[in-house]
Motif scaffolding. Sequence first.
Motif, PDB file in Angstrom:
ATOM      1  N   LEU A 243     -41.565 -29.612 -14.764  1.00  0.00           N
ATOM      2  CA  LEU A 243     -41.019 -28.290 -14.446  1.00  0.00           C
ATOM      3  C   LEU A 243     -39.496 -28.296 -14.381  1.00  0.00           C
ATOM      4  N   SER A 244     -38.887 -29.472 -14.237  1.00  0.00           N
ATOM      5  CA  SER A 244     -37.424 -29.546 -14.177  1.00  0.00           C
ATOM      6  C   SER A 244     -36.768 -29.093 -15.475  1.00  0.00           C
ATOM      7  N   THR A 245     -37.536 -28.993 -16.554  1.00  0.00           N
ATOM      8  CA  THR A 245     -36.988 -28.497 -17.814  1.00  0.00           C
ATOM      9  C   THR A 245     -36.769 -26.989 -17.801  1.00  0.00           C
ATOM     10  N   GLY A 246     -37.304 -26.294 -16.782  1.00  0.00           N
ATOM     11  CA  GLY A 246     -37.105 -24.860 -16.673  1.00  0.00           C
ATOM     12  C   GLY A 246     -38.146 -24.015 -17.372  1.00  0.00           C
ATOM     13  N   VAL A 247     -39.245 -24.616 -17.806  1.00  0.00           N
ATOM     14  CA  VAL A 247     -40.274 -23.880 -18.540  1.00  0.00           C
ATOM     15  C   VAL A 247     -40.933 -22.809 -17.673  1.00  0.00           C
ATOM     16  N   THR A 248     -41.478 -21.820 -18.348  1.00  0.00           N
ATOM     17  CA  THR A 248     -42.316 -20.802 -17.725  1.00  0.00           C
ATOM     18  C   THR A 248     -43.768 -21.214 -17.937  1.00  0.00           C
ATOM     19  N   VAL A 249     -44.513 -21.422 -16.869  1.00  0.00           N
ATOM     20  CA  VAL A 249     -45.901 -21.862 -16.989  1.00  0.00           C
ATOM     21  C   VAL A 249     -46.822 -20.641 -16.970  1.00  0.00           C
ATOM     22  N   LEU A 250     -47.637 -20.521 -18.022  1.00  0.00           N
ATOM     23  CA  LEU A 250     -48.570 -19.410 -18.128  1.00  0.00           C
ATOM     24  C   LEU A 250     -49.941 -19.748 -17.568  1.00  0.00           C
ATOM     25  N   GLY A 251     -50.326 -21.036 -17.613  1.00  0.00           N
ATOM     26  CA  GLY A 251     -51.644 -21.424 -17.136  1.00  0.00           C
ATOM     27  C   GLY A 251     -51.949 -22.856 -17.478  1.00  0.00           C
ATOM     28  N   LYS A 252     -53.249 -23.167 -17.579  1.00  0.00           N
ATOM     29  CA  LYS A 252     -53.682 -24.541 -17.810  1.00  0.00           C
ATOM     30  C   LYS A 252     -54.571 -24.613 -19.056  1.00  0.00           C
TER      31      LYS A 252
END
Length: 489
Positions: free
Chosen positions: A112-121
Amino acid sequence: MTTHRVHAFRDDALAEHDAVALAQLIRTRDVSPEELAAAAAERVAAVEPCVRAIECSYDTPRFAADGLGCWYGVPTFVKDNTDIRGLPTTHGSAAFRAHTVDRDDAYTRQFLSTGVTVLGKSRLPEFGLIPTTEFRDADPARNPWNPEYSVGGSSGGAAALVAAGVVPVAHGNDGGGSIRIPASCTGLVALKPSRSRHLDNAQNRHLPIRVISEGVLTRTVRDTATYVAAAEKYWRNPDLIPIGMVDGPAERRMRVALLTTTPTGDEPDTETRVAVERAADLLEKAGHEVEPIAQPFSPQVAEDYIAYFGLLMQVTMLAGKYLHDPSFDRNRVEDITSGLARYYRRRIARMPGGYLRLRQSARTYAGIFRRYQVLLSPVLAQAVPPLGQLGPNGPADELIERLLHYMAYTPVNNVTGTPSIAVPMGLAESGVPLGAMLSAAYGDERTLIELAYLFEEENPFPRITDGAGDPAPPARGSSPRRRPSTRHR
């Protein structure tokens, strides 16, 4: 052969950009993280009814809070054997009722440190055990290049989402080829890093031999290189030589070992052999020296590896209520899970010797690199099979025997803790991609990324938008803010 491909590439905010390009568009304010997330949701709605790659989704995308990171605002998915706050972790199993997790695990925070937006799994087969994302009692994840074929596993859901153009990059992990195999099946790039190159999640920290590596599946080499450099900025193991940012092929010439024979004594099928020979020719054309070598590992090591996973499944069967959830029901696991546990129990008296052989295999592997800098091999012994051929329905002993011959190359790097990368090498007659695998000495990921750039420049990777198939139509009634269903099984 013309096949019906399923993809979501279209003229929207995501276009055909990789993660590096999208992050640059966000920095220049040409697009916003919200626009990219909305475009990805539209693409999910278009292809998910066919590819079946998603396990669960956030009701609202999880955006990075600080605006920092190399991929700030780029949409992605996390593999469903990895804890991320606000979503359950099912490990692909219907044997328990997973509850929402209230914290991010160690490696998750690094990702998550890359700054991504997580939509789900994304989906995986039960406990990540087989190299195809299929289930006993649920629809399989399908290969976007040809939906009648396997998408690989265990990071199959992640591979399907990236290959189909839903997102440019997705998280995966690799305990026996689980990043490299689906990448090879879908025309992607995937690096399995060296052991301890990154932070470990809980599932790996407690293993007797830490075989699991975390990483990403990408469509471009620069996305893989960018991620490796960014992960190091968050945390770097001081005992390993830093990789840094790799931005192109190396000029130095290397000696490359070509290995085609599997530990079980098999040779790859014709299409796979042709793909690897094409890779060897490319390396020689670039000035590298390629020499065939004999298989240094015995069939016993392959069996020891299967028995090791049998041990892990035996522990799962006995302690699933404590490891996963009090609702765990051992009678509901898939046959391959219980079958691997039986495989271990039949060999329990030989396990001390097997454990020792697995530990000693690192010396055998290191011996290759006293003469060579790189090892070239297939990713898999056969071209991607149709759905059902490696699925969990059927006698477990027969499936285990097929797995010994099919995924014969990739586990060596997990046992020895060494880096390995899968790169695309064209298409099989079925229309599904073929891959080649480059491996290196412990800690030498940089060489692998440099050579992957060479492959990308000299042998452009196949694109799902070329030659066959049309984009999936938008779902009726879909809108930029619509979210897919949160559960698929």
